[in-house]
Design a protein around this motif. Sequence first.
Motif, PDB file in Angstrom:
ATOM      1  N   TRP A   1      11.226  47.407  28.618  1.00  0.00           N
ATOM      2  CA  TRP A   1      10.517  48.672  28.413  1.00  0.00           C
ATOM      3  C   TRP A   1      11.483  49.853  28.450  1.00  0.00           C
ATOM      4  N   ARG A   2      12.392  49.854  29.411  1.00  0.00           N
ATOM      5  CA  ARG A   2      13.335  50.966  29.542  1.00  0.00           C
ATOM      6  C   ARG A   2      14.285  51.063  28.346  1.00  0.00           C
ATOM      7  N   THR A   3      14.716  49.928  27.838  1.00  0.00           N
ATOM      8  CA  THR A   3      15.696  49.947  26.745  1.00  0.00           C
ATOM      9  C   THR A   3      15.046  50.013  25.367  1.00  0.00           C
ATOM     10  N   SER A   4      13.878  49.382  25.213  1.00  0.00           N
ATOM     11  CA  SER A   4      13.326  49.201  23.868  1.00  0.00           C
ATOM     12  C   SER A   4      11.845  49.526  23.730  1.00  0.00           C
ATOM     13  N   LYS A   5      11.203  49.948  24.828  1.00  0.00           N
ATOM     14  CA  LYS A   5       9.781  50.311  24.820  1.00  0.00           C
ATOM     15  C   LYS A   5       8.884  49.172  24.310  1.00  0.00           C
ATOM     16  N   VAL A   6       9.221  47.937  24.741  1.00  0.00           N
ATOM     17  CA  VAL A   6       8.363  46.785  24.451  1.00  0.00           C
ATOM     18  C   VAL A   6       8.162  46.003  25.741  1.00  0.00           C
ATOM     19  N   ASN A   7       7.085  45.221  25.771  1.00  0.00           N
ATOM     20  CA  ASN A   7       6.840  44.310  26.883  1.00  0.00           C
ATOM     21  C   ASN A   7       7.256  42.901  26.494  1.00  0.00           C
ATOM     22  N   LEU A   8       7.473  42.057  27.474  1.00  0.00           N
ATOM     23  CA  LEU A   8       7.820  40.666  27.215  1.00  0.00           C
ATOM     24  C   LEU A   8       6.616  39.964  26.609  1.00  0.00           C
ATOM     25  N   THR A   9       6.796  39.400  25.414  1.00  0.00           N
ATOM     26  CA  THR A   9       5.695  38.684  24.759  1.00  0.00           C
ATOM     27  C   THR A   9       5.912  37.173  24.771  1.00  0.00           C
ATOM     28  N   HIS A  10       7.045  36.722  25.303  1.00  0.00           N
ATOM     29  CA  HIS A  10       7.290  35.289  25.436  1.00  0.00           C
ATOM     30  C   HIS A  10       6.415  34.717  26.549  1.00  0.00           C
ATOM     31  N   ARG A  11       5.979  33.504  26.358  1.00  0.00           N
ATOM     32  CA  ARG A  11       5.264  32.808  27.425  1.00  0.00           C
ATOM     33  C   ARG A  11       6.291  32.331  28.452  1.00  0.00           C
ATOM     34  N   VAL A  12       5.998  32.561  29.742  1.00  0.00           N
ATOM     35  CA  VAL A  12       6.898  32.147  30.824  1.00  0.00           C
ATOM     36  C   VAL A  12       6.160  31.150  31.718  1.00  0.00           C
ATOM     37  N   LEU A  13       6.729  29.963  31.840  1.00  0.00           N
ATOM     38  CA  LEU A  13       6.135  28.914  32.664  1.00  0.00           C
ATOM     39  C   LEU A  13       6.874  28.847  33.991  1.00  0.00           C
ATOM     40  N   ASP A  14       6.120  28.805  35.078  1.00  0.00           N
ATOM     41  CA  ASP A  14       6.711  28.802  36.420  1.00  0.00           C
ATOM     42  C   ASP A  14       6.735  27.374  36.964  1.00  0.00           C
ATOM     43  N   THR A  15       7.927  26.906  37.356  1.00  0.00           N
ATOM     44  CA  THR A  15       8.026  25.542  37.893  1.00  0.00           C
ATOM     45  C   THR A  15       7.272  25.387  39.213  1.00  0.00           C
ATOM     46  N   ILE A  16       6.993  26.481  39.908  1.00  0.00           N
ATOM     47  CA  ILE A  16       6.176  26.373  41.126  1.00  0.00           C
ATOM     48  C   ILE A  16       4.762  25.899  40.778  1.00  0.00           C
ATOM     49  N   MET A  17       4.196  26.434  39.689  1.00  0.00           N
ATOM     50  CA  MET A  17       2.858  26.007  39.257  1.00  0.00           C
ATOM     51  C   MET A  17       2.837  24.515  38.954  1.00  0.00           C
ATOM     52  N   VAL A  18       3.871  24.050  38.262  1.00  0.00           N
ATOM     53  CA  VAL A  18       3.948  22.628  37.904  1.00  0.00           C
ATOM     54  C   VAL A  18       4.121  21.785  39.163  1.00  0.00           C
TER      55      VAL A  18
ATOM     56  N   GLU B   1       2.957  17.795  42.891  1.00  0.00           N
ATOM     57  CA  GLU B   1       3.313  17.459  44.270  1.00  0.00           C
ATOM     58  C   GLU B   1       2.519  18.329  45.242  1.00  0.00           C
ATOM     59  N   PRO B   2       1.195  18.158  45.262  1.00  0.00           N
ATOM     60  CA  PRO B   2       0.328  19.065  46.046  1.00  0.00           C
ATOM     61  C   PRO B   2       0.486  18.923  47.552  1.00  0.00           C
ATOM     62  N   GLU B   3       1.170  17.869  47.995  1.00  0.00           N
ATOM     63  CA  GLU B   3       1.252  17.607  49.437  1.00  0.00           C
ATOM     64  C   GLU B   3       2.421  18.302  50.111  1.00  0.00           C
ATOM     65  N   LEU B   4       3.288  18.953  49.368  1.00  0.00           N
ATOM     66  CA  LEU B   4       4.496  19.522  49.948  1.00  0.00           C
ATOM     67  C   LEU B   4       4.198  20.711  50.855  1.00  0.00           C
ATOM     68  N   ALA B   5       5.062  20.874  51.875  1.00  0.00           N
ATOM     69  CA  ALA B   5       4.894  21.999  52.804  1.00  0.00           C
ATOM     70  C   ALA B   5       5.453  23.292  52.219  1.00  0.00           C
ATOM     71  N   GLY B   6       6.485  23.187  51.390  1.00  0.00           N
ATOM     72  CA  GLY B   6       7.109  24.379  50.819  1.00  0.00           C
ATOM     73  C   GLY B   6       7.488  24.167  49.372  1.00  0.00           C
TER      74      GLY B   6
ATOM     75  N   LEU C   1      14.346  20.884  45.006  1.00  0.00           N
ATOM     76  CA  LEU C   1      15.567  20.173  44.610  1.00  0.00           C
ATOM     77  C   LEU C   1      15.818  18.999  45.548  1.00  0.00           C
ATOM     78  N   GLU C   2      15.679  19.259  46.840  1.00  0.00           N
ATOM     79  CA  GLU C   2      15.881  18.194  47.827  1.00  0.00           C
ATOM     80  C   GLU C   2      14.831  17.099  47.668  1.00  0.00           C
ATOM     81  N   GLN C   3      13.587  17.491  47.468  1.00  0.00           N
ATOM     82  CA  GLN C   3      12.489  16.543  47.302  1.00  0.00           C
ATOM     83  C   GLN C   3      12.718  15.617  46.100  1.00  0.00           C
TER      84      GLN C   3
END
Length: 244
Positions: free
Chosen positions: A161-178, A183-188, A195-197
């Motif tokens: 926005w500051r450089t080009s007056k546009v917003n990010l239109t790319h889709r961004v996928l978060d590995t936390i969601m995946v 792995e719904p049982e993890l504590a963190g 990475l350790e898991q």
Amino acid sequence: MKEQKGVGRMWHLYKMGGLTPALASMMGAQNAQQMAFIRSMSKEQRKDSIMDQLLDEMEVVVFDLETTGFYPTNGDEILSFGAVLLRGNRIVEEQSFYSLVNPKRKVPKHITELTGITNDMASDAPDLMQVLHDFMEFVGKRLLIAHASGHDKQFLNSALWRTSKVNLTHRVLDTIMVAKWLEPELAGYGLDDLLEQNGIEITRRHHALEDSRMTAQLWLRYLRRMLDRNVATLGDLYAYLSKH
């Protein structure tokens, strides 16, 4: 009087040729070209749907940013960009992106201790507009993947926005969601935890390119598990994630 003539010339250029010639007059040809490229990419990205693409064939870019703090609206700036290209189920080793950015401010001491980026390194780096242009050129129209992507999206949106007056239109996928789905049982769900898991070697944390590479390896682990569950397309994946 000179200022009025300058404004008049800008308005004339805008009427005759649109935004880019006017900007070229005001901010220099190179910056104007970089801005025009970023704006055109944002516009093109809105036209294309990638939801039908096969996960084991599509190209994606895994990226990470290092910043001076947490709040772009409070003066914090991007310090470095890192990104790697994945094609289906492999990392394209010969295609990666890394650059420091001159934040035009002092790097806080604790950030130097965390990232290894010093004031001298930052002051010798290219300006944000240049690095942002090169990063977006590397990304193209590909899906973006990041870990804890809210932070990165916030800074990337602010920079665009500051450089080009546009917003990010790319889709961004978060590995936390995946991770929370697979792995719904993890504590963190911090990057170190995941990475350790998943038995991924932790090389150098808080370095934009190294974090990108480790997150890419994590994505590939998850990709195999998704394919085993017959999640074939990006649309399939989002359908599952929306239920969790």
